[in-house]
Write a protein that holds these residues in place. Structure first.
Motif, short mmCIF file in Angstrom:
data_model
loop_
_atom_site.label_atom_id
_atom_site.label_comp_id
_atom_site.label_asym_id
_atom_site.label_seq_id
_atom_site.Cartn_x
_atom_site.Cartn_y
_atom_site.Cartn_z
N UNK A 165 -46.61 28.12 29.14
CA UNK A 165 -45.33 28.73 29.50
C UNK A 165 -45.64 30.07 30.15
N UNK A 166 -45.03 30.33 31.31
CA UNK A 166 -45.23 31.64 31.94
C UNK A 166 -43.86 32.30 32.10
N UNK A 284 -40.57 51.18 34.92
CA UNK A 284 -40.31 49.87 34.33
C UNK A 284 -40.28 48.79 35.40
N UNK A 285 -40.91 47.65 35.09
CA UNK A 285 -40.90 46.53 36.03
C UNK A 285 -40.80 45.23 35.25
N UNK A 286 -39.79 44.42 35.56
CA UNK A 286 -39.65 43.10 34.96
C UNK A 286 -40.37 42.13 35.88
N UNK A 287 -41.45 41.55 35.41
CA UNK A 287 -42.29 40.72 36.27
C UNK A 287 -42.97 39.64 35.44
N UNK A 288 -43.63 38.72 36.12
CA UNK A 288 -44.21 37.57 35.44
C UNK A 288 -45.48 37.90 34.68
N UNK A 289 -45.78 37.05 33.73
CA UNK A 289 -46.98 37.21 32.91
C UNK A 289 -48.24 37.17 33.77
#
Length: 442
Positions: A165-166, A284-289
């Motif tokens: 899961x990513x 802050x940065x919302x980003x993928x694993x």
């Protein structure tokens, strides 16, 4: 970032219209030979037949590709009667090539596929059922996170065995936080905490949270927030778009307010939010694993990663999953099918090594191991597995999700109000869903 890395991230999403590539009529896929069906062999427990050569397609063009190839090499060394060869394509080319290749008999035996693509390829007869693998290996929902396990089903039949899961994660720049007087080891976890932190960052001259108008990563952020507020992209049957609900408008407005309140520049370019994070221009940065390993290559950056803050009424995070599938062949070969299932089981059991490429293992025993917990940054996002927001198992959703992301784009760029952008998007999406029902017969 290289072009390959950027392209790979963009194709980790929800199709970019790729559902159309799988809408070809695959007459002849699977043929009339039942030996290629789901009951071939013993469901992957072992393979004792003559030596077989298996072709495996994947889209791992980044650093995870080297890890994947190393695992395949190790499998081959342990199985003298099975030889797996890999072919790697950009995901956009991969999904476009697969239906025609399967139909002509030149396709792979095994295909790695994102969860959101399974229903489309299953509906068109490209991939075969794998229920016997789950039964023979005594795999059940308890061995995986329920969200990932259920994502491999289409019409109550299993077509994918989940590998990982990513999810989207919350990255924070410790140096920027400290400069603004914030505790760099206590990132915000709630809506109020987030607002307070952004206010302090703004006082220090930093726009703390850049909102990208693109699918990567603003669209995925909106997707996460929509589910955090209790909304959804579709109704329960995925027959009607619902991303203009009150919850959706509230989530979208919260993001667009970031620009209005001065916490984000307007018209943020593709990947500019992430590059600004790396250069210390935001916090802050919302980003993928998948960015974990990229950040590890930059020891000068002081950073941390955590599950997404809960801005809405419940935790939720955008996520996708790689699944193993077996491709139907024109000429059935029971030995190949049986050997393919052995490979799928083996790699699932050895997914700890895969986790080092920046993925949360789907298999519970691997996630619970001390070795996985030692992968601190990847393990930090493992809790999101329990509330990950995956798309429904409905064929042809790629184009519809593109409409969803385009609607957010219009709102984020200020071309329309959040309400108007989402209303217009839902109207278009509902027409697309109607067309899909005619195309896929459901």
């Amino acid at each position: 970032m290289t072009q390959n890395e950027m392209s790979r991230r963009r194709l980790l999403g929800l199709g970019l219209g790729l559902g159309a590539a799988a809408s070809l009529t695959l007459a002849g896929c699977g043929g009339d030979d039942d030996s290629s069906g789901p009951t071939a062999g013993n469901g992957g427990k072992d393979y004792t037949g003559p030596k077989v050569d298996l072709k495996l397609w994947n889209g791992f063009t980044g650093g995870d590709g080297d890890i994947f190839k190393a695992l395949v090499t190790r499998f081959n060394s342990e199985h003298q009667n099975i030889a797996v060869t890999t072919a790697t394509y950009e995901w956009v080319d991969y999904y476009a090539k697969l239906p025609g290749a399967a139909s002509s008999g030149s396709g792979p035996d095994i295909a790695v596929m994102h969860m959101d693509q399974l229903a489309t390829f299953a509906a068109r007869g490209v991939i075969t059922e794998l229920d016997d693998v789950a039964r023979a290996l005594e795999l059940s929902e308890g061995d995986f996170a329920p969200t990932v396990w259920k994502g491999g089903l289409y019409n109550d039949k299993r077509y994918g065995i989940p590998l990982d899961m990513h999810p989207l994660g919350f990255y924070y720049n410790k140096a920027v936080m400290a400069k603004a007087g914030l505790d760099p080891n206590r990132p915000p976890t709630t809506k109020d905490d987030y607002a307070a932190a952004l206010a302090e960052l703004k006082k220090s001259g930093v726009q703390g949270f850049w909102v990208s108008p693109f699918q990567f990563t603003g669209g995925m952020t909106f997707y996460s927030l929509l589910h955090q507020w209790g909304g959804s992209v579709f109704d329960a049957e995925a027959t009607r778009a619902t991303f203009n609900s009150d919850q959706a408008v509230e989530a979208c407005t919260w993001l667009t307010d970031m620009v209005r309140q001065g916490h984000s520049p307007a018209n943020v370019g593709q990947d500019a939010d992430y590059l600004a994070f790396k250069s210390g221009r935001n916090a802050f940065n919302w980003n993928g694993i998948w960015q974990v390993n990229d950040l590890k290559k930059s020891p000068g950056i002081q950073w941390g990663v955590a599950p997404l803050p809960q801005i809405g009424t419940q935790p939720a995070a955008w996520a996708n999953s790689h699944n193993f599938t077996i491709v139907k062949q024109r000429a059935g070969d029971a030995n190949k099918v049986s050997a393919a299932k052995v490979f799928i089981n083996w790699l699932s059991q050895h997914s700890l090594d895969w986790a080092k490429g920046g993925q949360v293992p789907a298999r519970k025993t691997v996630r619970d191991s001390a070795d996985f917990k030692a992968l601190a940054e990847v393990n930090a996002l493992a809790p999101e597995l329990e509330y990950a927001a995956f798309p429904p198992a409905t064929p042809g959703l790629g184009e519809v999700m593109t409409t969803f992301y385009n609607s957010f784009n219009e709102a984020a760029l200020g071309k329309k109000s959040p309400k108007q952008a989402l209303d217009d998007g839902v109207a278009k999406a509902n027409k697309q869903l109607e067309d899909n029902r005619k195309k896929y017969g459901s």
